[in-house]
Design a protein around this motif. Structure first.
Motif, PDB file in Angstrom:
ATOM      1  N   ARG A  11       0.758  -1.129  -0.109  1.00 18.02           N
ATOM      2  CA  ARG A  11      -0.140   0.049  -0.012  1.00 18.02           C
ATOM      3  C   ARG A  11       0.912   1.189   0.036  1.00 18.02           C
ATOM      4  NH1 ARG A  11      -3.260  -3.103   3.389  1.00 18.02           N
ATOM      5  NH2 ARG A  11      -2.316  -2.208   5.504  1.00 18.02           N
ATOM      6  N   LEU A  12       2.076   1.081   0.698  1.00 17.46           N
ATOM      7  CA  LEU A  12       2.864   2.334   0.753  1.00 17.46           C
ATOM      8  C   LEU A  12       3.488   2.669  -0.467  1.00 17.46           C
ATOM      9  CD1 LEU A  12       4.299   4.501   2.429  1.00 17.46           C
ATOM     10  CD2 LEU A  12       6.239   2.630   2.898  1.00 17.46           C
ATOM     11  N   PHE A  13       3.983   1.610  -1.111  1.00 16.96           N
ATOM     12  CA  PHE A  13       4.447   1.630  -2.604  1.00 16.96           C
ATOM     13  C   PHE A  13       3.256   2.275  -3.732  1.00 16.96           C
ATOM     14  CE2 PHE A  13       6.301   0.145  -6.844  1.00 16.96           C
ATOM     15  CZ  PHE A  13       7.551   0.879  -6.684  1.00 16.96           C
ATOM     16  N   GLU A  14       2.212   1.673  -3.497  1.00 12.28           N
ATOM     17  CA  GLU A  14       1.059   2.073  -4.420  1.00 12.28           C
ATOM     18  C   GLU A  14       1.094   3.581  -4.181  1.00 12.28           C
ATOM     19  OE1 GLU A  14      -0.769   0.783  -6.695  1.00 12.28           O
ATOM     20  OE2 GLU A  14       0.122  -1.135  -6.624  1.00 12.28           O
ATOM     21  N   GLY A  15       1.024   3.978  -2.759  1.00 14.23           N
ATOM     22  CA  GLY A  15       0.801   5.334  -2.808  1.00 14.23           C
ATOM     23  C   GLY A  15       1.935   6.198  -3.210  1.00 14.23           C
ATOM     24  N   PHE A  16       3.229   5.880  -3.323  1.00 16.03           N
ATOM     25  CA  PHE A  16       4.375   6.330  -3.644  1.00 16.03           C
ATOM     26  C   PHE A  16       4.203   6.448  -5.385  1.00 16.03           C
ATOM     27  CE2 PHE A  16       8.519   5.433  -5.814  1.00 16.03           C
ATOM     28  CZ  PHE A  16       9.046   6.537  -5.834  1.00 16.03           C
TER      29      PHE A  16
ATOM     30  N   THR B 257       1.075  11.612  -9.764  1.00 23.42           N
ATOM     31  CA  THR B 257       0.638  13.024  -9.580  1.00 23.42           C
ATOM     32  C   THR B 257       1.708  14.288  -9.858  1.00 23.42           C
ATOM     33  OG1 THR B 257      -0.938  12.199  -7.923  1.00 23.42           O
ATOM     34  CG2 THR B 257      -0.426  14.652  -7.879  1.00 23.42           C
ATOM     35  N   ALA B 258       3.021  14.008  -9.449  1.00 25.12           N
ATOM     36  CA  ALA B 258       3.827  14.879  -9.612  1.00 25.12           C
ATOM     37  C   ALA B 258       4.272  14.902 -10.779  1.00 25.12           C
ATOM     38  CB  ALA B 258       5.201  14.380  -8.826  1.00 25.12           C
ATOM     39  N   ILE B 259       4.158  13.884 -11.678  1.00 28.97           N
ATOM     40  CA  ILE B 259       4.408  14.281 -13.239  1.00 28.97           C
ATOM     41  C   ILE B 259       3.372  15.036 -13.726  1.00 28.97           C
ATOM     42  CG2 ILE B 259       4.555  12.811 -15.430  1.00 28.97           C
ATOM     43  CD1 ILE B 259       5.353  10.435 -13.758  1.00 28.97           C
ATOM     44  N   GLU B 260       2.127  14.845 -13.403  1.00 29.22           N
ATOM     45  CA  GLU B 260       0.958  15.445 -14.195  1.00 29.22           C
ATOM     46  C   GLU B 260       0.907  16.999 -13.776  1.00 29.22           C
ATOM     47  OE1 GLU B 260      -2.434  12.933 -13.408  1.00 29.22           O
ATOM     48  OE2 GLU B 260      -1.855  11.546 -14.917  1.00 29.22           O
ATOM     49  N   ALA B 261       1.583  17.180 -12.521  1.00 26.65           N
ATOM     50  CA  ALA B 261       1.452  18.661 -11.872  1.00 26.65           C
ATOM     51  C   ALA B 261       2.435  19.499 -12.612  1.00 26.65           C
ATOM     52  CB  ALA B 261       1.819  18.508 -10.496  1.00 26.65           C
ATOM     53  N   ARG B 262       3.569  18.764 -13.390  1.00 24.07           N
ATOM     54  CA  ARG B 262       4.554  19.604 -14.079  1.00 24.07           C
ATOM     55  C   ARG B 262       3.900  19.616 -15.588  1.00 24.07           C
ATOM     56  NH1 ARG B 262       9.682  19.304 -13.782  1.00 24.07           N
ATOM     57  NH2 ARG B 262       9.479  21.015 -15.069  1.00 24.07           N
ATOM     58  N   ASP B 263       3.045  18.784 -16.014  1.00 25.08           N
ATOM     59  CA  ASP B 263       2.764  18.587 -17.114  1.00 25.08           C
ATOM     60  C   ASP B 263       1.082  18.467 -17.315  1.00 25.08           C
ATOM     61  OD1 ASP B 263       2.127  18.837 -19.932  1.00 25.08           O
ATOM     62  OD2 ASP B 263       3.389  17.163 -20.414  1.00 25.08           O
ATOM     63  N   PRO B 264       0.449  19.353 -16.898  1.00 25.98           N
ATOM     64  CA  PRO B 264      -1.262  19.015 -16.900  1.00 25.98           C
ATOM     65  C   PRO B 264      -1.975  18.636 -18.055  1.00 25.98           C
ATOM     66  CG  PRO B 264      -0.655  21.029 -15.707  1.00 25.98           C
ATOM     67  CD  PRO B 264       0.717  20.787 -16.522  1.00 25.98           C
ATOM     68  N   SER B 265      -1.192  19.031 -19.385  1.00 25.23           N
ATOM     69  CA  SER B 265      -1.621  18.616 -20.495  1.00 25.23           C
ATOM     70  C   SER B 265      -1.829  17.292 -20.612  1.00 25.23           C
ATOM     71  CB  SER B 265      -1.094  19.520 -21.601  1.00 25.23           C
ATOM     72  OG  SER B 265       0.244  18.964 -21.799  1.00 25.23           O
ATOM     73  N   THR B 266      -0.864  16.561 -20.152  1.00 22.65           N
ATOM     74  CA  THR B 266      -1.071  15.074 -20.335  1.00 22.65           C
ATOM     75  C   THR B 266      -1.717  14.277 -18.896  1.00 22.65           C
ATOM     76  OG1 THR B 266       1.450  14.889 -19.175  1.00 22.65           O
ATOM     77  CG2 THR B 266       1.134  15.152 -21.578  1.00 22.65           C
ATOM     78  N   SER B 267      -2.414  15.083 -18.241  1.00 20.04           N
ATOM     79  CA  SER B 267      -3.129  14.303 -17.148  1.00 20.04           C
ATOM     80  C   SER B 267      -3.987  13.089 -17.495  1.00 20.04           C
ATOM     81  CB  SER B 267      -4.084  15.486 -16.522  1.00 20.04           C
ATOM     82  OG  SER B 267      -4.767  14.913 -15.614  1.00 20.04           O
TER      83      SER B 267
ATOM     84  N   ILE C  19       4.929  -4.754 -15.448  1.00 20.76           N
ATOM     85  CA  ILE C  19       4.511  -4.105 -16.531  1.00 20.76           C
ATOM     86  C   ILE C  19       3.647  -2.788 -16.058  1.00 20.76           C
ATOM     87  CG2 ILE C  19       3.000  -3.933 -18.399  1.00 20.76           C
ATOM     88  CD1 ILE C  19       3.924  -7.192 -18.959  1.00 20.76           C
ATOM     89  N   ARG C  20       2.896  -3.116 -15.328  1.00 22.62           N
ATOM     90  CA  ARG C  20       1.895  -1.671 -14.774  1.00 22.62           C
ATOM     91  C   ARG C  20       2.698  -0.696 -14.048  1.00 22.62           C
ATOM     92  NH1 ARG C  20      -0.582  -1.119  -9.576  1.00 22.62           N
ATOM     93  NH2 ARG C  20      -1.841   0.651  -9.677  1.00 22.62           N
ATOM     94  N   TYR C  21       3.617  -1.033 -13.242  1.00 21.76           N
ATOM     95  CA  TYR C  21       4.649  -0.225 -12.472  1.00 21.76           C
ATOM     96  C   TYR C  21       5.263   0.648 -13.522  1.00 21.76           C
ATOM     97  CZ  TYR C  21       3.287  -1.908  -7.974  1.00 21.76           C
ATOM     98  OH  TYR C  21       2.559  -2.153  -6.871  1.00 21.76           O
ATOM     99  N   ALA C  22       6.022  -0.094 -14.499  1.00 25.60           N
ATOM    100  CA  ALA C  22       6.825   0.506 -15.414  1.00 25.60           C
ATOM    101  C   ALA C  22       5.826   1.518 -16.391  1.00 25.60           C
ATOM    102  CB  ALA C  22       7.432  -0.492 -16.437  1.00 25.60           C
TER     103      ALA C  22
END
Length: 478
Positions: free
Chosen positions: A159-164, A170-180, A218-221
């Motif tokens: 659960r901790l890793f899923e949260g990470f 979220t951090a990625i999308e905050a930098r580039d909201p256009s690819t949310s 594959i999902r994590y990658a």
């Protein structure tokens, strides 16, 4: 089953005198002894009460023999210990008795001390067996408790890793909201494609099968494949036009200033030649000047779009190199800086060569970030899978220019879904969403020139994997 006194003992013998004698003697020694004249009555008592030790005659006419009784008792109460008594003892009969489940063997006639000794050994053996059973049960309970604790800890870590991972997305999308939503959609599509590969019995992927753990890998990658964008400058990451808005506004202001300067210079020139004020001539001059300014501004506007730049438009840009304006310092300066014109001359898209290289560097940033995570052995492939998702089979991908043999299968699958989602996304500022049919055509074209994996694309289309993200209302189906 603890040995709390008085300890129950059962005596089974068809000779009443011997049976009663043994019962009385054992009772006198503090045991809870009772007797049974045959096997049937002995079994009745065994069903009602537990006897740690049972003495039974070997030969009892008209019913169960001693060995048969011990086998029947074992079926009812496996923890009871049986001791055979017989007046016809031979070595062979003793061996057979012990083989068939008897704990001990006593030959008649016997002395009471022999009974006591055999009983003492049996009870000690019984005690050790029960203690061992209790130890095993306690050990099993401890192992079970520890296992549950470990499973709970494992679930907490997961659960901790899923949260990470979710926080990273979220951090990625905050930098580039256009690819949310892009990372989540690519993960959904790639997992679906991998599962479809598992259901493909023939062809190049007929022997490929992803385990549940590999699907998770594959999902994590896929979720983290673009995390390296945090290392790309924001103005490059979200760049929708070739020139930023503030730069464009500055150029338009210079064009307006140039127009005013040109009009001023012509009026002053006319007055210097002794010409009188002519309102009609001034209006005509103003109109022609504004038309030229609008033409230049329209050229800049068209050139600034990230679409394919027509050759005739590119040639018109060459005429802007010599345009100047008067700086506030009084110097004449070029209206369009060389860098501005270089950006406007970009043949396709909005990025310069340097900016495109910076965007492409996100893959390397992703890999460096993912290699810092102490992945388990089962998930150790996550960094490499993400690292190769922009590689192409013919070696024209990036960042390492890998060719087909060196690109992981998982990365080939992700390449198909990543391109598909980029084409159909309706939230990119630099392009409109492409219809489903046109997107699949483009994917097919790229597969034909060995950019994308043709077999992966075939499975993607035939299994209708693209439908997994159409529910979000993003895909434009024409």
């Amino acid at each position: 089953m603890p040995l709390n006194p008085p300890i129950p003992i059962l005596i089974v013998d068809d000779e009443a005198d011997l049976r009663n004698l043994l019962v009385e003697a054992l009772v006198d020694h503090g045991y809870d002894a009772t007797g049974a004249e045959d096997g049937a009555r002995a079994l009745e008592q065994v069903r009602q009460k537990h006897f740690p030790v049972i003495f039974t005659d070997l030969n009892m006419p008209g019913g169960l023999s001693g060995l048969e009784l011990l086998r029947a008792i074992h079926d009812e109460d496996p923890s009871s210990l049986g001791i055979l008594m017989t007046g016809y003892a031979t070595t062979e009969s003793a061996i057979q008795a012990l083989k068939r489940g008897a704990y001990d063997f006593i030959q008649k006639p016997f002395k009471l001390v022999e009974i006591e000794a055999s009983l003492g050994r049996a009870l000690e053996h019984y005690r050790l067996l029960r203690e061992n059973e209790e130890y095993q049960q306690n050990l099993e309970r401890m192992v079970e408790a520890r296992t549950q604790e470990i499973l709970g800890l494992k679930n907490d870590i997961e659960r901790l890793f899923e949260g990470f991972v979710n926080a990273s997305v979220t951090a990625i999308e905050a930098r580039d909201p256009s690819t949310s939503g892009h990372s989540s959609r690519v993960a959904e599509l790639t997992v679906g494609l991998a599962e479809a590969v598992n259901g493909t019995p023939n062809g190049p992927y007929g022997q490929v099968h992803f385990t549940p753990v590999q699907i998770r890998e594959i999902r994590y990658a896929s979720l983290l494949h673009d995390f390296g964008k945090v290392g790309v400058r924001e103005q490059v990451l979200v760049k929708a036009k070739k020139l930023p808005h503030e730069r464009l506004e500055s150029l338009y202001q210079r064009l307006h200033q140039r127009s005013v300067e040109s009009l001023r210079d012509r009026v002053l020139e006319a007055w210097g030649q002794g010409q009188t004020f002519d309102e009609i001539q001034l209006e005509d001059l103003l109109r022609r000047q504004e038309e030229e300014t609008r033409r230049i501004m329209d050229l800049v506007r068209r050139s600034n779009e990230p679409t394919v730049l027509p050759q005739e438009v590119a040639q018109e840009l060459d005429r802007l190199e010599d345009l100047t304006y008067q700086h506030w310092s009084g110097d004449r300066r070029v209206l369009f800086e060389p860098d501005d014109l270089d950006l406007l001359r970009i043949p396709k898209g909005s990025l310069s060569t340097e900016e495109r290289e910076e965007i492409e560097s996100h893959v390397t940033h992703t890999y460096r970030f993912l290699t810092q995570i102490p992945w388990t052995n089962e998930l150790a492939g996550v960094p490499d899978i993400a690292y190769a998702h922009h590689e192409r089979l013919n070696g024209r991908g990036y960042p390492r220019r890998l060719t087909a043999p060196d690109i992981p299968v998982q990365s080939r699958l992700m390449a198909v879904t990543d391109v598909y989602d980029a084409l159909t996304a309706a939230d990119r500022p630099y392009k409109a969403a492409v219809s489903l049919e046109r997107s699949l055509e483009i994917l097919d074209q790229e597969a034909r020139v060995n950019l994308l994996d043709a077999e992966a694309l075939r499975i993607f289309i035939e299994a209708r994997i693209y439908q997994r993200t159409m529910v979000h209302g993003r895909t434009n189906v024409s």
